[in-house]
Design a protein around this motif. Structure first.
Motif, mmCIF file in Angstrom:
data_model
loop_
_atom_site.group_PDB
_atom_site.id
_atom_site.type_symbol
_atom_site.label_atom_id
_atom_site.label_comp_id
_atom_site.label_asym_id
_atom_site.label_seq_id
_atom_site.Cartn_x
_atom_site.Cartn_y
_atom_site.Cartn_z
ATOM 1 N N VAL A 81 -6.309 3.991 -2.905
ATOM 2 C CA VAL A 81 -5.482 3.014 -2.184
ATOM 3 C C VAL A 81 -5.136 3.554 -0.794
ATOM 4 O O VAL A 81 -5.133 2.796 0.187
ATOM 5 N N TYR A 119 0.830 -1.210 0.000
ATOM 6 C CA TYR A 119 0.000 0.000 0.000
ATOM 7 C C TYR A 119 0.860 1.254 0.000
ATOM 8 O O TYR A 119 0.585 2.209 -0.736
ATOM 9 N N THR A 158 0.960 4.181 -2.967
ATOM 10 C CA THR A 158 0.616 5.579 -2.691
ATOM 11 C C THR A 158 1.771 6.531 -2.988
ATOM 12 O O THR A 158 1.541 7.696 -3.295
ATOM 13 N N PHE A 165 -6.003 1.819 2.629
ATOM 14 C CA PHE A 165 -4.946 1.567 3.599
ATOM 15 C C PHE A 165 -5.342 2.060 4.991
ATOM 16 O O PHE A 165 -5.153 1.374 5.995
#
Length: 125
Positions: free
Chosen positions: A67, A50, A54, A71
């Motif tokens: 995302v 994650y 990002t 997360f």
């Protein structure tokens, strides 16, 4: 074994006392920290994935934000490495940790004083 040796051992056992709050304060916090370490190990790969998505600028911004929201909602807070605290293995004390032993300075001092740690003696001059 003679009677004087048994008396010395009994006196030695009575002399070496750890702080009284071990069972009350330390055990719960040690267990909580252990649980955090287990949760971190379980979620480490997902967390790194994650984070990589990002931070990757080649992925479109709306996807990265989606995302990031995923997360924040899916990952437990205890999956973060910053929530793991090094603690004394006897008392659970988080401060004053002697790294080579994994014990707090207070317990190390007591163990050195009673001769439980070989090669170390109390300084006097």
């Amino acid at each position: 074994m003679s009677a004087p040796d048994a008396a010395k051992r009994a006196a030695y056992r009575l002399r070496f006392k750890l702080p009284q709050y071990i069972d009350i304060l330390g055990a719960r916090k040690i267990q909580r920290d252990h649980l955090r370490r287990v949760i971190y190990d379980q979620h480490e790969v997902d967390r790194r994935l994650y984070k990589a998505i990002t931070r990757d600028e080649s992925v479109e911004l709306p996807v990265r934000l989606q995302v990031q929201r995923l997360f924040e909602t899916e990952m437990p807070r205890d999956a973060s490495q910053t929530r793991i605290v090094d603690r004394c293995i006897v008392t659970g004390r988080p401060r004053g940790l002697v790294s080579f032993a994994g014990l707090s300075r207070i317990v190390v001092r007591q163990m050195i004083h009673y001769g439980h740690i070989n090669g170390v003696s109390k300084a006097s001059w």
